[in-house]
Motif scaffolding. Structure first.
Motif, PDB file in Angstrom:
ATOM      1  N   GLY A  40       0.821  -1.212   0.000  1.00  0.00           N
ATOM      2  CA  GLY A  40       0.000   0.000   0.000  1.00  0.00           C
ATOM      3  C   GLY A  40       0.852   1.258   0.000  1.00  0.00           C
ATOM      4  O   GLY A  40       0.664   2.168  -0.803  1.00  0.00           O
ATOM      5  N   MET A  41       1.826   1.304   0.895  1.00  0.00           N
ATOM      6  CA  MET A  41       2.677   2.482   0.980  1.00  0.00           C
ATOM      7  C   MET A  41       3.435   2.715  -0.329  1.00  0.00           C
ATOM      8  O   MET A  41       3.549   3.839  -0.804  1.00  0.00           O
ATOM      9  N   SER A  42       3.927   1.638  -0.924  1.00  0.00           N
ATOM     10  CA  SER A  42       4.696   1.787  -2.166  1.00  0.00           C
ATOM     11  C   SER A  42       3.827   2.293  -3.301  1.00  0.00           C
ATOM     12  O   SER A  42       4.246   3.161  -4.075  1.00  0.00           O
ATOM     13  N   VAL A  43       2.620   1.744  -3.411  1.00  0.00           N
ATOM     14  CA  VAL A  43       1.747   2.183  -4.501  1.00  0.00           C
ATOM     15  C   VAL A  43       1.318   3.635  -4.280  1.00  0.00           C
ATOM     16  O   VAL A  43       1.242   4.421  -5.223  1.00  0.00           O
ATOM     17  N   MET A  44       1.092   4.008  -3.013  1.00  0.00           N
ATOM     18  CA  MET A  44       0.706   5.400  -2.768  1.00  0.00           C
ATOM     19  C   MET A  44       1.830   6.357  -3.175  1.00  0.00           C
ATOM     20  O   MET A  44       1.597   7.386  -3.810  1.00  0.00           O
ATOM     21  N   LEU A  45       3.055   5.988  -2.827  1.00  0.00           N
ATOM     22  CA  LEU A  45       4.184   6.843  -3.210  1.00  0.00           C
ATOM     23  C   LEU A  45       4.289   6.922  -4.733  1.00  0.00           C
ATOM     24  O   LEU A  45       4.514   7.994  -5.301  1.00  0.00           O
ATOM     25  N   ALA A  46       4.081   5.783  -5.391  1.00  0.00           N
ATOM     26  CA  ALA A  46       4.141   5.771  -6.858  1.00  0.00           C
ATOM     27  C   ALA A  46       3.085   6.714  -7.432  1.00  0.00           C
ATOM     28  O   ALA A  46       3.370   7.525  -8.320  1.00  0.00           O
ATOM     29  N   GLU A  47       1.866   6.635  -6.901  1.00  0.00           N
ATOM     30  CA  GLU A  47       0.788   7.480  -7.438  1.00  0.00           C
ATOM     31  C   GLU A  47       1.082   8.959  -7.217  1.00  0.00           C
ATOM     32  O   GLU A  47       0.900   9.790  -8.106  1.00  0.00           O
ATOM     33  N   MET A  48       1.530   9.293  -5.994  1.00  0.00           N
ATOM     34  CA  MET A  48       1.768  10.714  -5.712  1.00  0.00           C
ATOM     35  C   MET A  48       2.912  11.261  -6.559  1.00  0.00           C
ATOM     36  O   MET A  48       2.853  12.401  -7.019  1.00  0.00           O
ATOM     37  N   ILE A 408      11.756   0.637  -5.080  1.00  0.00           N
ATOM     38  CA  ILE A 408      11.656   0.361  -6.513  1.00  0.00           C
ATOM     39  C   ILE A 408      11.530  -1.147  -6.771  1.00  0.00           C
ATOM     40  O   ILE A 408      10.840  -1.569  -7.694  1.00  0.00           O
ATOM     41  N   TRP A 409      12.165  -1.950  -5.903  1.00  0.00           N
ATOM     42  CA  TRP A 409      12.024  -3.401  -6.105  1.00  0.00           C
ATOM     43  C   TRP A 409      10.686  -3.928  -5.612  1.00  0.00           C
ATOM     44  O   TRP A 409      10.184  -4.934  -6.108  1.00  0.00           O
ATOM     45  N   VAL A 410      10.105  -3.225  -4.659  1.00  0.00           N
ATOM     46  CA  VAL A 410       8.722  -3.581  -4.313  1.00  0.00           C
ATOM     47  C   VAL A 410       7.830  -3.311  -5.532  1.00  0.00           C
ATOM     48  O   VAL A 410       7.001  -4.136  -5.918  1.00  0.00           O
ATOM     49  N   CYS A 411       8.034  -2.170  -6.163  1.00  0.00           N
ATOM     50  CA  CYS A 411       7.234  -1.836  -7.357  1.00  0.00           C
ATOM     51  C   CYS A 411       7.531  -2.796  -8.506  1.00  0.00           C
ATOM     52  O   CYS A 411       6.632  -3.212  -9.231  1.00  0.00           O
ATOM     53  N   ARG A 412       8.801  -3.151  -8.674  1.00  0.00           N
ATOM     54  CA  ARG A 412       9.165  -3.996  -9.811  1.00  0.00           C
ATOM     55  C   ARG A 412       8.704  -5.423  -9.646  1.00  0.00           C
ATOM     56  O   ARG A 412       8.157  -6.012 -10.573  1.00  0.00           O
ATOM     57  N   VAL A 413       8.992  -5.982  -8.464  1.00  0.00           N
ATOM     58  CA  VAL A 413       8.799  -7.423  -8.312  1.00  0.00           C
ATOM     59  C   VAL A 413       7.790  -7.777  -7.218  1.00  0.00           C
ATOM     60  O   VAL A 413       6.816  -8.484  -7.484  1.00  0.00           O
ATOM     61  N   VAL A 414       8.024  -7.271  -6.004  1.00  0.00           N
ATOM     62  CA  VAL A 414       7.229  -7.769  -4.877  1.00  0.00           C
ATOM     63  C   VAL A 414       5.735  -7.543  -5.101  1.00  0.00           C
ATOM     64  O   VAL A 414       4.931  -8.477  -5.033  1.00  0.00           O
ATOM     65  N   ALA A 415       5.361  -6.297  -5.407  1.00  0.00           N
ATOM     66  CA  ALA A 415       3.934  -6.010  -5.562  1.00  0.00           C
ATOM     67  C   ALA A 415       3.331  -6.753  -6.756  1.00  0.00           C
ATOM     68  O   ALA A 415       2.323  -7.451  -6.599  1.00  0.00           O
ATOM     69  N   PRO A 416       3.928  -6.654  -7.951  1.00  0.00           N
ATOM     70  CA  PRO A 416       3.308  -7.373  -9.076  1.00  0.00           C
ATOM     71  C   PRO A 416       3.227  -8.883  -8.858  1.00  0.00           C
ATOM     72  O   PRO A 416       2.200  -9.498  -9.156  1.00  0.00           O
ATOM     73  N   VAL A 417       4.297  -9.481  -8.315  1.00  0.00           N
ATOM     74  CA  VAL A 417       4.274 -10.933  -8.140  1.00  0.00           C
ATOM     75  C   VAL A 417       3.249 -11.327  -7.071  1.00  0.00           C
ATOM     76  O   VAL A 417       2.452 -12.245  -7.262  1.00  0.00           O
ATOM     77  N   ALA A 418       3.254 -10.594  -5.952  1.00  0.00           N
ATOM     78  CA  ALA A 418       2.310 -10.937  -4.884  1.00  0.00           C
ATOM     79  C   ALA A 418       0.874 -10.789  -5.372  1.00  0.00           C
ATOM     80  O   ALA A 418       0.038 -11.689  -5.196  1.00  0.00           O
ATOM     81  N   ILE A 419       0.589  -9.673  -6.019  1.00  0.00           N
ATOM     82  CA  ILE A 419      -0.789  -9.447  -6.478  1.00  0.00           C
ATOM     83  C   ILE A 419      -1.145 -10.467  -7.553  1.00  0.00           C
ATOM     84  O   ILE A 419      -2.195 -11.108  -7.508  1.00  0.00           O
ATOM     85  N   GLY A 420      -0.243 -10.634  -8.524  1.00  0.00           N
ATOM     86  CA  GLY A 420      -0.514 -11.581  -9.611  1.00  0.00           C
ATOM     87  C   GLY A 420      -0.729 -12.992  -9.082  1.00  0.00           C
ATOM     88  O   GLY A 420      -1.660 -13.690  -9.482  1.00  0.00           O
ATOM     89  N   TYR A 421       0.115 -13.389  -8.129  1.00  0.00           N
ATOM     90  CA  TYR A 421       0.021 -14.751  -7.603  1.00  0.00           C
ATOM     91  C   TYR A 421      -1.314 -14.999  -6.915  1.00  0.00           C
ATOM     92  O   TYR A 421      -2.030 -15.953  -7.247  1.00  0.00           O
ATOM     93  N   VAL A 422      -1.674 -14.153  -5.966  1.00  0.00           N
ATOM     94  CA  VAL A 422      -2.915 -14.407  -5.235  1.00  0.00           C
ATOM     95  C   VAL A 422      -4.133 -14.252  -6.159  1.00  0.00           C
ATOM     96  O   VAL A 422      -5.137 -14.929  -6.004  1.00  0.00           O
ATOM     97  N   PHE A 423      -3.981 -13.390  -7.126  1.00  0.00           N
ATOM     98  CA  PHE A 423      -5.094 -13.173  -8.048  1.00  0.00           C
ATOM     99  C   PHE A 423      -5.358 -14.425  -8.876  1.00  0.00           C
ATOM    100  O   PHE A 423      -6.478 -14.916  -8.965  1.00  0.00           O
ATOM    101  N   ILE A 424      -4.284 -14.970  -9.451  1.00  0.00           N
ATOM    102  CA  ILE A 424      -4.450 -16.169 -10.281  1.00  0.00           C
ATOM    103  C   ILE A 424      -4.866 -17.369  -9.440  1.00  0.00           C
ATOM    104  O   ILE A 424      -5.754 -18.145  -9.808  1.00  0.00           O
ATOM    105  N   LYS A 425      -4.263 -17.471  -8.271  1.00  0.00           N
ATOM    106  CA  LYS A 425      -4.616 -18.580  -7.375  1.00  0.00           C
ATOM    107  C   LYS A 425      -6.109 -18.574  -7.036  1.00  0.00           C
ATOM    108  O   LYS A 425      -6.755 -19.603  -6.887  1.00  0.00           O
ATOM    109  N   ASN A 426      -6.654 -17.362  -6.927  1.00  0.00           N
ATOM    110  CA  ASN A 426      -8.077 -17.253  -6.608  1.00  0.00           C
ATOM    111  C   ASN A 426      -8.992 -17.661  -7.734  1.00  0.00           C
ATOM    112  O   ASN A 426     -10.095 -18.128  -7.497  1.00  0.00           O
ATOM    113  N   ILE A 427      -8.543 -17.416  -8.948  1.00  0.00           N
ATOM    114  CA  ILE A 427      -9.380 -17.823 -10.086  1.00  0.00           C
ATOM    115  C   ILE A 427      -9.368 -19.341 -10.186  1.00  0.00           C
ATOM    116  O   ILE A 427     -10.367 -19.988 -10.388  1.00  0.00           O
TER     117      ILE A 427
END
Ligand code: TRP
Length: 427
Positions: A40-48, A408-427
């Protein structure tokens, strides 16, 4: 201040406890805090950073910095603001109704330990379900139409601390109820084996919702922030305040739920069932109850205003509509979409698949579109805009940002992988 005002709302007091109750209590709390602080914090910083650099609304900013293709992320935000407002106003309507409920016969039910029945009879009544929703959305449309949002936002600087104080009083009352200990244990003693991909996806969705992310709002606020402001501190304060308020709300709701025998997974009604039960056990409970829901309604009103403002601004900037036309047309469309949500909680059977209409509207935004939107924003900043982001945040190297590499690595890898993983797992 504006960003914190947008973040604190029903998301903290209504949605956070009920989602936490649905996904197992303390284990969810642990995941939620981790997700809010890291993703959350990383995405907020990215948006601002995007907003301050481009100095435009979300669609315009993403188009300017990333090209036409990325502006779709802005449109996803438009969609979410539209759908969320439609059911947010339903819940705000409940808060509005509960300003008066204490002075009707129904409050006697809460005093007799029947707060759940009180709530069920309230939302099962189609006239009440619709009319309080209409009040909430009509007030919002009027405020935005007349352009008088400033006055309400100013009064919030006084009123929100009052909400905070009542919350603290409620914590003391809830924790001293007989049987509260079991609730405290449920909320604070994690059994990490309970964590599922679904719970993590819900934590991500809840953190974006509560922090007003993936909707373009923080891009817009970023565009108003001066170059001299150090964005990481701003973001840190907003996330901490928002998370603290959600945490405190849980500290009332769960001890109270256990003390009164309310199931913690009872769904969207949880806050509205447990709080009147707590108030019923307090001296001057009716007055406190009414005061609390006045303040909660005002907190919700500011969120509704900014959600409608998102929709209206997009319509003006991207569709070329006039402000009055955009406010009325979009306001009416949102009202129509909200009616089935308002009825779906007990007055009528309006389901999509296994979910009520309101739950479906909530699900499609929080668990589908917003996680994807947040993933794309993180990915964009991490891979396409990293250098510029660094210059933006450090004011071209004038300020230190020691955590840049982590971020920047949270933005590059951690966030996309975490979100992508749980998202696909849920489908
Ligand atoms: N964060 C708000 C809350 O917790 C809800 C919300 C989500 C919101 N996105 C928003 C509010 C955009 C204003 C603007 O209640």
């Amino acid at each position: 201040m504006a960003a914190a005002g947008s973040a604190v709302g029903l998301g903290n007091i209504w949605r956070f406890p009920y989602i936490t109750g649905k996904y197992g209590g303390a284990a969810f709390l642990v995941v939620y805090i981790a997700v809010a602080l890291i993703i959350g914090m990383s995405v907020m910083l990215a948006e601002m950073a995007i907003g301050r650099n481009a100095k435009l609304d979300a669609v315009g900013s993403l188009r300017k910095l990333g090209g036409q293709g990325w502006s779709i992320v802005g449109w996803m935000g438009f969609f979410c603001a539209f759908v969320i407002l439609s059911y947010y106003a339903v819940i705000a309507g409940w808060a509005f109704a509960y300003i008066f409920e204490p002075f009707t016969d129904t409050f006697a039910m809460a005093q007799q330990g029947k707060a759940a029945e009180m709530f069920t009879s309230f939302i099962g009544n189609p006239v009440k379900a619709i009319s309080f929703f209409l009040v909430a959305i009509a007030v919002t449309i009027t405020v935005i139409y007349k352009g008088i949002a400033g006055g309400i936002e100013k009064s919030c600087k006084v009123l929100m601390p009052a909400l905070f104080v009542i919350l603290l009083i409620l914590i003391v009352r809830a924790l001293t109820l007989p049987g509260a200990g079991a609730g405290l244990e449920y909320y604070l003693k994690p059994d990490l084996s309970k964590i599922t991909a679904e719970a993590v996806l819900n934590a991500i969705g809840q953190s974006f919702y509560s922090l007003s992310l993936a909707m373009g709002v923080m891009i817009t606020y970023g565009s108003y922030v001066g170059k001299d402001v150090y964005l990481p501190s701003t973001v840190r304060s907003v996330v901490l305040v928002d998370t603290l308020i959600a945490f405190l709300a849980g500290l009332v709701i769960f001890p109270a739920a256990f003390a009164f025998g309310v199931e913690p997974n009872s769904g969207p009604g949880l806050t509205f069932i447990t709080l009147p039960a707590v108030f019923a056990k307090m001296p001057m409970g009716k007055v406190f109850c009414s005061a609390f829901f006045i303040l909660l309604f005002i907190a919700a009103l500011t969120s509704m205003m900014s959600l409608l403002e998102v929709v209206v601004t997009y319509s003006i900037d991207q569709l070329g509509w006039s402000r009055p036309k955009a406010t009325i047309a979009m306001g009416l469309a949102i009202t129509l979409l909200g009616i089935p949500s308002a009825l779906s909680q007990g007055a009528m059977e309006i389901n999509i698949g296994a979910k009520s209409f309101l739950d479906f509207a909530d699900y499609i935004t929080n668990n589908v579109v917003m996680p994807i939107g947040g993933l794309l924003i993180a990915f964009f900043v991490g891979w396409r805009w990293a250098e510029s982001a660094k210059n933006e945040i450090t004011d071209n190297g004038q300020l230190e940002f020691p955590l840049y590499n982590v971020w920047i690595w949270v933005c590059r890898v951690v966030a996309p992988v975490a979100i992508g993983y749980v998202f696909i797992k849920n489908i």
